[in-house]
Motif scaffolding. Structure first.
Motif, short mmCIF file in Angstrom:
data_model
loop_
_atom_site.label_atom_id
_atom_site.label_comp_id
_atom_site.label_asym_id
_atom_site.label_seq_id
_atom_site.Cartn_x
_atom_site.Cartn_y
_atom_site.Cartn_z
N ARG A 245 0.82 -1.20 0.00
CA ARG A 245 0.00 0.00 0.00
C ARG A 245 0.86 1.25 0.00
O ARG A 245 1.94 1.31 0.62
N ARG A 257 -5.88 10.24 -1.08
CA ARG A 257 -6.08 9.50 -2.32
C ARG A 257 -6.50 10.41 -3.46
O ARG A 257 -7.31 11.33 -3.25
N GLU A 259 -8.95 10.27 -6.53
CA GLU A 259 -10.14 9.44 -6.71
C GLU A 259 -10.70 9.60 -8.12
O GLU A 259 -10.72 10.71 -8.67
N ASN A 269 -7.72 3.90 -7.28
CA ASN A 269 -7.24 3.13 -6.13
C ASN A 269 -8.02 1.81 -6.11
O ASN A 269 -8.94 1.62 -5.34
N GLU A 287 -2.67 2.41 -7.35
CA GLU A 287 -3.02 3.32 -6.26
C GLU A 287 -2.22 4.62 -6.45
O GLU A 287 -1.03 4.58 -6.77
N SER A 306 2.75 7.12 -6.66
CA SER A 306 1.82 6.09 -7.13
C SER A 306 2.51 4.74 -7.10
O SER A 306 3.75 4.65 -7.10
#
Length: 397
Positions: A245, A257, A259, A269, A287, A306
């Protein structure tokens, strides 16, 4: 009508004498032919009786009513047809006259069929060549056949192509056999209506069972993939997933994040699940995030790390090294820095590549393979440490 019994038929449909002989021998066991399929023949169970069978060949797949009536007037009852072959039967005690008394004339009917089969074979061959060419491009154009095999997206299409190739092979053998039969008929050698059929039947059973097994398997692959495949938003807590992660690498509470929602799932993500016969466990993830109080060192903008991952748990360890080799080929573009293999106690194989903010890991342990691509300022050692923890989730019993 009596009980229907299905029997695997001799595979080579053009072996006319063997089929006639097989039908007759079955009638002595009380099994009287009523239908022919690609791999099975249907018989009606009744009183054992010696019945003679004759197969008529026509240019078209249908036989005319006039021809059927003509043969029935001579004591031959029409039973069934398969492809260009039409079966007639007569009890032995009736001594029905032969349908064909002139072999040379019979060879003429085969000549028309032969020309038609040649044209059909040429057309089918062009079609199959195009399909095989398209599939070959997918398998080999990027020189990553093991990766394509493990992903499993084109296995069913490849199996179907193999069926088509077998059909062409079988059709070519049929043409050669019909050519030989025509030659014999022209020389006055009549068809042996009681030719031995046991060898051809054994071959038919072997091929038919193989076809059924492969067909069931090829149908099952896409069904399993539809059941297993899914794309989900990465949860906040994913300690049970074998995926590194971004928050664990950055260790910065200001990370938020990026989105991008489609159909309720955050595709910026997300992780995808897939399945194939060679890799029943597959994950692919992506992600990305932003730390607003940081900037890239080249002042190109706000720091936005990322990470993307591909994780495979294989069924066969022999595929591990070729898969890593294919992953390197697939993900290498124009790297200036070399791929370096390192020794590490937690991996069977570990290959890293680092260039500015980009870091890549190709790793394996047992039957597990992992690929990670990270853009950010976390150290390579930190990335390797987390990869070691995650790959153990796939190798622990």
């Amino acid at each position: 009508m009596g009980k229907i019994v299905r029997k695997v038929r001799p595979i080579d449909y053009w072996r006319i004498g063997e089929h006639e002989s097989w039908f007759s021998d079955m009638s002595l066991k009380g099994l009287h032919l009523c239908k022919m399929g690609n791999h099975f023949a249907k018989f009606v169970k009744s009183t054992p009786q010696r019945i003679e069978y004759r197969i008529e060949v026509t240019e078209k797949k249908e036989i005319s009513d006039a021809q059927i009536i003509l043969y029935e007037d001579h004591g031959w009852q029409y039973i069934t047809s398969y492809q260009y072959f039409h079966v007639f039967a007569a009890p032995e005690e009736k001594n029905a006259p032969e349908i064909h008394t002139d072999p040379a004339e019979q060879s003429y009917t085969l000549s028309k069929l032969n020309k038609k089969l040649i044209i059909n074979l040429i057309l089918v061959t062009f079609g199959v060549a195009w399909i095989v060419g398209m599939l070959s491009a997918v398998w080999f154009l990027d020189d990553t056949p093991v990766l394509r095999l493990v992903e499993g997206h084109i296995i069913q299409q490849t199996v179907l192509a193999l069926f088509y190739l077998y059909y062409i092979y079988s059709s070519m053998r049929a043409l050669l056999a019909i050519h030989a039969l025509r030659r014999n008929l022209k020389e006055g050698k009549a068809i042996n209506h009681h030719a031995p059929w046991e060898k051809s039947l054994r071959k038919g059973k072997f091929v038919s069972i193989g076809f059924i097994i492969v067909a069931i398997g090829s149908i099952g692959i896409p069904i399993m993939q539809l059941i297993k495949m899914d794309t989900l938003t990465l949860p906040k807590d994913s300690s049970s997933l074998p995926l590194i992660r971004l928050a664990n690498l950055e260790q910065n509470q200001m990370l938020v994040r990026d989105e991008f929602y489609i159909d309720g799932e955050d595709w910026a993500n997300r992780y995808s699940i897939n399945w194939s016969p060679f890799a029943p466990v597959q994950y692919e993830s992506g992600e990305s995030g932003t730390i607003n109080n940081m900037k890239w060192q080249d002042q190109s903008g706000i720091y936005s790390p990322s990470i993307s991952s591909e994780v495979y748990q294989l069924n066969f360890e022999i595929l591990v090294k070729p898969l890593i080799s294919d992953l390197i080929k697939w993900h290498s573009y124009d790297e200036k820095e070399p791929y370096i293999e390192k020794n590490h106690p937690e991996f069977d194989q570990l290959i890293v590549q680092e260039e500015a903010e980009k870091k890549e890991i190709f790793a394996s342990k047992g039957k597990a393979v992992m690929y990670i691509r990270y853009f950010g300022y976390a150290e390579m050692d930190v990335l390797i440490e987390h990869a070691a923890q995650k790959i153990n989730l796939l190798t622990e019993d």
